[in-house]
Write an enzyme that holds these catalytic residues in place. Structure first.
Site, short mmCIF file in Angstrom:
data_model
loop_
_atom_site.label_atom_id
_atom_site.label_comp_id
_atom_site.label_asym_id
_atom_site.label_seq_id
_atom_site.Cartn_x
_atom_site.Cartn_y
_atom_site.Cartn_z
CB ILE A 1 -0.95 0.01 1.22
CG1 ILE A 1 -1.80 1.29 1.25
CG2 ILE A 1 -0.24 -0.22 2.52
CD1 ILE A 1 -2.87 1.29 2.34
CB SER A 2 1.29 3.98 -2.44
OG SER A 2 1.54 3.17 -3.55
CD GLN A 3 6.02 7.57 0.28
OE1 GLN A 3 6.81 6.74 -0.17
NE2 GLN A 3 6.43 8.70 0.83
#
Length: 204
Positions: free
Chosen positions: A48-50
């Site tokens: 899950i991207s920042q």
């Protein structure tokens, strides 16, 4: 983290980030880090991207309330949830069936009714629903995928990471009179964009 100070200035994007609970999309072992500005592992070897990257890539799409968005790489569902708060409808494609099932359950839990999902090969896009005014790809392509660019409406915008394991950049691609115009915007690191659908998914 104050995303306004790091370049996310679109008030509708900021509102979406503030109203979508990131902890819902994070695996239990990482819940205490749900609001850290870093990517976190999820099932099937994905991430899950920042929050900053999610915010900036959403902002780069220059979304309006009538936009029809194609997202390639549903993953945890977090990016699609943020997009759903800003666009009219989001069509999202995921190649890993277990991830898609988890994301669908999260969308239902949050009553996000303007997200349509598909299990399939993201490189093929969603031709039956094309053209799209906006396309977001959440995995790194070696080059701009021609098949996805073909599903972009005239005047439409696609945002995606492009590059290899050593160097990747978020690119904004604008389609105008059947020509593509590209801008290089942000250095990033994403999992690679792969074609096909796995014969079997890794244990979750």
């Amino acid at each position: 983290m104050d995303l306004r100070r790091t370049g996310v200035t679109d008030t509708r994007v900021l509102s979406a980030l503030e109203t979508v609970p990131r902890e819902v999309f994070v695996s239990d072992p990482f819940l205490e880090h749900a609001y850290d500005n870093r990517a976190l592992p999820i099932d099937c070897g994905q991430t899950i991207s920042q929050p900053l990257v999610v915010g900036l890539m959403t902002q780069y799409l220059t979304l309006g309330p009538r936009d029809k968005v194609l997202e390639i790489g549903t993953g945890s569902g977090y990016q699609a949830a943020v997009l759903s708060k800003v666009a009219r409808r989001v069509y999202t494609v995921e190649r890993h069936a277990p991830l898609l099932a988890q994301a669908e359950a999260r969308f239902k839990h949050l009553s996000l009714t303007n997200i349509v999902t598909r299990h399939g090969d993201g490189m093929k896009g969603w031709p039956e629903q094309a053209p799209f005014t906006r396309i977001m790809v959440t995995a790194a392509a070696r080059q701009i995928p021609e098949g996805l660019a073909d599903q972009l409406d005239d005047g439409g915008v696609m945002v995606l990471p492009v590059g290899d394991a050593d160097q990747q950049w978020v690119m904004r691609v604008t389609r105008s009179n059947h020509r593509l115009h590209t801008e290089r915007l942000l250095a990033v690191r994403f999992v690679p964009l792969l074609d096909g659908v796995p014969d079997h998914d890794p244990d979750t």
